[in-house]
Design an enzyme around this catalytic site. Structure first.
Site, short mmCIF file in Angstrom:
data_model
loop_
_atom_site.label_atom_id
_atom_site.label_comp_id
_atom_site.label_asym_id
_atom_site.label_seq_id
_atom_site.Cartn_x
_atom_site.Cartn_y
_atom_site.Cartn_z
N LYS A 28 89.79 52.76 63.07
CA LYS A 28 91.14 52.21 63.16
C LYS A 28 91.94 52.95 62.58
O LYS A 28 93.27 53.32 62.94
CB LYS A 28 90.84 50.93 62.43
N GLN A 45 88.39 43.53 57.35
CA GLN A 45 86.99 43.75 58.13
C GLN A 45 85.98 42.69 57.80
O GLN A 45 85.50 42.54 56.74
CB GLN A 45 86.57 45.23 57.82
N ASP A 98 94.60 40.60 64.06
CA ASP A 98 93.34 40.33 64.71
C ASP A 98 93.57 38.97 65.95
O ASP A 98 92.43 38.66 66.66
CB ASP A 98 92.13 40.13 63.84
#
Ligand code: NDP
Length: 282
Positions: free
Chosen positions: A52, A96, A119
């Site tokens: 990322k 995460q 997200d």
């Protein structure tokens, strides 16, 4: 021979488009900023976070990685999220997942400002996806839609079968296919006659998490098969949920693993961060 849907290539093109838009935004004084929180030292999570960061660099974003020890308390983690919520230079925040034992994934998702929830896991954004007026697209399902679209495959009026009903892949995947006027069936571990249902699919999306789960007897001739799975086979080699060698000769189009859906997920995360900066950055 089936059309091979090359996610690596399509994702690179998408990142190029995002980089061009970012350059324009930077001229207006806004640099998209993404903060990634990593708790603990899970090697798979570390790899995802590294990829990322790499993508952020490529498209010209500011990126920040916050590494916290596995001993971090819920309160400490929520305090980090709160601080990031308030920062003007950070437009996207992601934590995460999964978090180490003792920390609550749901509480952390709920604490992220929905305007920075790139997200698209926050209940407010999930609601928008359900209604169909979303700002942020759920990254993996949106990546699948982009692959389908850029490969010239029509969804409207087609029977789309999704295997898997998780909150991050299966359910939002079904919603996005429905938004494009597909006729959608969602299958899961309690589904009866799974193979027969899959054989009816014009578009089959496998998000099961089991190596080579979709076999030749589960696909229709000429169908499009999208493999979301990331697994290891009996030899430890990376593979998807689809038995590629057996299925590929039958179907019309198929994604490989690796190089299919995987690279698209990160590209869509970049797209969401750009959207956040364009919409809320000032
Ligand atoms: P989950 O484990 O959360 O969900 C798996 C789903 O598969 C569940 O809904 C489950 O049903 C269903 N399932 C399991 N066994 C069967 C079965 N025998 N028959 C029918 N359905 C079954 O996984 P995720 O959705 O998070 O991920 C799925 C896969 O996608 C994984 O391999 C993951 O690594 C990969 N992934 C890839 C990404 C990418 O960027 N390419 C991103 C995210 C995930 P039930 O609900 O009944 O238990």
């Amino acid at each position: 021979m089936a059309q091979l849907i090359n996610g690596k290539e399509i994702a690179a093109r998408l990142r190029g488009e995002i980089a061009a838009e970012t350059a324009v935004l930077k001229e207006k004084g806004i640099t998209p900023g993404l903060a990634v929180i990593l708790v603990g030292d899970d090697p798979a999570s570390q790899t995802y976070v590294r990829n990322k960061q790499k993508a952020c660099q490529e498209v010209g974003f500011y990126s920040e990685q916050i590494n916290l020890p596995a001993t971090t308390t819920q309160e400490e983690l929520l305090a980090v999220v709160k601080e990031l919520n308030e920062r003007k230079d950070i437009h996207g925040i992601l934590c995460q997942l999964p978090l180490p034992k003792g920390l609550d994934d749901g509480a952390v998702i709920a604490a992220i400002d929905p305007k920075k929830d790139v997200d698209a896991f926050h209940a407010e954004n999930v609601g928008h996806i359900m209604i169909g007026d979303q700002h942020f697209l759920p990254c993996t399902p949106a990546g699948v839609m982009e692959l389908i679209h850029r490969s010239g495959i029509t969804v409207e009026g087609r029977h789309c079968v999704v295997i898997g009903r998780s909150n991050i892949v299966g359910k939002p995947m079904a919603m996005l296919l429905l938004q494009k006027n597909g006729t959608v069936t969602i299958c899961h571990s309690r589904t009866k006659d799974l193979a027969a249902i899959c054989r009816q699919a014009d578009i089959l999306v496998a998000a099961v998490g089991r190596a080579k789960f979709v076999t030749a007897d589960m696909v229709k001739e000429g169908a499009t098969v999208i493999d979301v799975g990331i697994n290891r086979d009996e030899n430890g080699k990376l593979c998807g949920d689809v038995d590629f060698a057996a299925v590929e000769p039958i179907v019309g189009a198929i994604t490989p693993v690796p190089g299919g859906v995987g690279p698209m997920t990160i590209a869509m995360l970049m797209k969401n961060t750009l959207t956040a900066a364009k919409t809320y950055g000032c």
